[in-house]
Write a protein that holds these residues in place. Sequence first.
Motif, mmCIF file in Angstrom:
data_model
loop_
_atom_site.group_PDB
_atom_site.id
_atom_site.type_symbol
_atom_site.label_atom_id
_atom_site.label_comp_id
_atom_site.label_asym_id
_atom_site.label_seq_id
_atom_site.Cartn_x
_atom_site.Cartn_y
_atom_site.Cartn_z
ATOM 1 N N ALA A 98 49.299 38.291 44.104
ATOM 2 C CA ALA A 98 48.493 37.148 43.663
ATOM 3 C C ALA A 98 49.363 35.941 43.349
ATOM 4 O O ALA A 98 48.924 34.799 43.454
ATOM 5 C CB ALA A 98 47.660 37.542 42.442
ATOM 6 N N LYS A 99 50.613 36.189 42.961
ATOM 7 C CA LYS A 99 51.559 35.105 42.661
ATOM 8 C C LYS A 99 52.279 34.594 43.909
ATOM 9 O O LYS A 99 53.116 33.703 43.825
ATOM 10 C CB LYS A 99 52.597 35.565 41.645
ATOM 11 C CG LYS A 99 52.012 35.839 40.269
ATOM 12 C CD LYS A 99 53.111 36.221 39.295
ATOM 13 C CE LYS A 99 52.556 36.448 37.910
ATOM 14 N NZ LYS A 99 53.606 36.827 36.952
ATOM 15 N N GLY A 100 51.972 35.182 45.054
ATOM 16 C CA GLY A 100 52.575 34.737 46.308
ATOM 17 C C GLY A 100 53.896 35.407 46.639
ATOM 18 O O GLY A 100 54.619 34.947 47.522
ATOM 19 N N ASN A 101 54.218 36.498 45.941
ATOM 20 C CA ASN A 101 55.486 37.187 46.169
ATOM 21 C C ASN A 101 55.304 38.377 47.111
ATOM 22 O O ASN A 101 54.396 39.184 46.919
ATOM 23 C CB ASN A 101 56.058 37.705 44.848
ATOM 24 C CG ASN A 101 56.387 36.585 43.893
ATOM 25 O OD1 ASN A 101 56.880 35.548 44.298
ATOM 26 N ND2 ASN A 101 56.118 36.793 42.622
ATOM 27 N N PRO A 102 56.187 38.498 48.105
ATOM 28 C CA PRO A 102 56.129 39.671 48.971
ATOM 29 C C PRO A 102 56.453 40.934 48.167
ATOM 30 O O PRO A 102 57.355 40.917 47.326
ATOM 31 C CB PRO A 102 57.222 39.419 50.010
ATOM 32 C CG PRO A 102 57.578 37.977 49.887
ATOM 33 C CD PRO A 102 57.234 37.566 48.504
ATOM 34 N N TYR A 103 55.705 42.015 48.423
ATOM 35 C CA TYR A 103 56.004 43.278 47.757
ATOM 36 C C TYR A 103 55.698 44.434 48.693
ATOM 37 O O TYR A 103 54.951 44.301 49.665
ATOM 38 C CB TYR A 103 55.228 43.423 46.438
ATOM 39 C CG TYR A 103 53.754 43.693 46.591
ATOM 40 C CD1 TYR A 103 53.261 44.998 46.571
ATOM 41 C CD2 TYR A 103 52.841 42.655 46.764
ATOM 42 C CE1 TYR A 103 51.906 45.252 46.717
ATOM 43 C CE2 TYR A 103 51.486 42.898 46.910
ATOM 44 C CZ TYR A 103 51.030 44.204 46.887
ATOM 45 O OH TYR A 103 49.692 44.459 47.035
ATOM 46 N N LEU A 104 56.320 45.571 48.390
ATOM 47 C CA LEU A 104 56.167 46.761 49.208
ATOM 48 C C LEU A 104 56.244 47.975 48.291
ATOM 49 O O LEU A 104 57.093 48.026 47.395
ATOM 50 C CB LEU A 104 57.300 46.834 50.244
ATOM 51 C CG LEU A 104 57.384 48.073 51.123
ATOM 52 C CD1 LEU A 104 56.247 48.102 52.136
ATOM 53 C CD2 LEU A 104 58.725 48.098 51.845
#
Length: 159
Positions: A98-104
């Motif tokens: 939601a904050k625009g950060n890529p995550y996996l």
Amino acid sequence: MQRGKWSISGVPHKDWVCEGVEDLGAPDSICQMCESQPVRFVHYMSHKDYNQILECGCDCAGHMEGNSARADSRDKSMRNNAARRRNFPNLKGWKVSAKGNPYLRKDGMSITIFKKKLRWLFVINHPKFRDGIFSQRQYISEIQAKQAAFDMMTWLSNN
């Protein structure tokens, strides 16, 4: 003949602990212990009596922790992972928070890549570490941060 910090009194020579490893992609760094060896695979070494983490090559790391075989094993693992590392930034599982950060989410860990000013960093949430593990360096690109996160994730899986 000893070189670099090996020659400085007050710098511990043994009982160091490896806090992680990173593949720089090329020998773009110099070992901070001997201050002469070019390093591609950085071993982050800490000591209870020394106030900074040193970025070291395999040989120095092995001598520092008193276990050359362990350092060689980490180095070999990094070399074997080079192709997987190259492909890691493009895995299909990457999402955007939601904050625009890529995550996996992978192998029981959550990797988040984030931007701080003009540089990229990562944090890995792992069941063994309550506060997460943050990158030691800042990276010029998102891809570099993802590759460094892969290195730390690999190290965590092996320890």
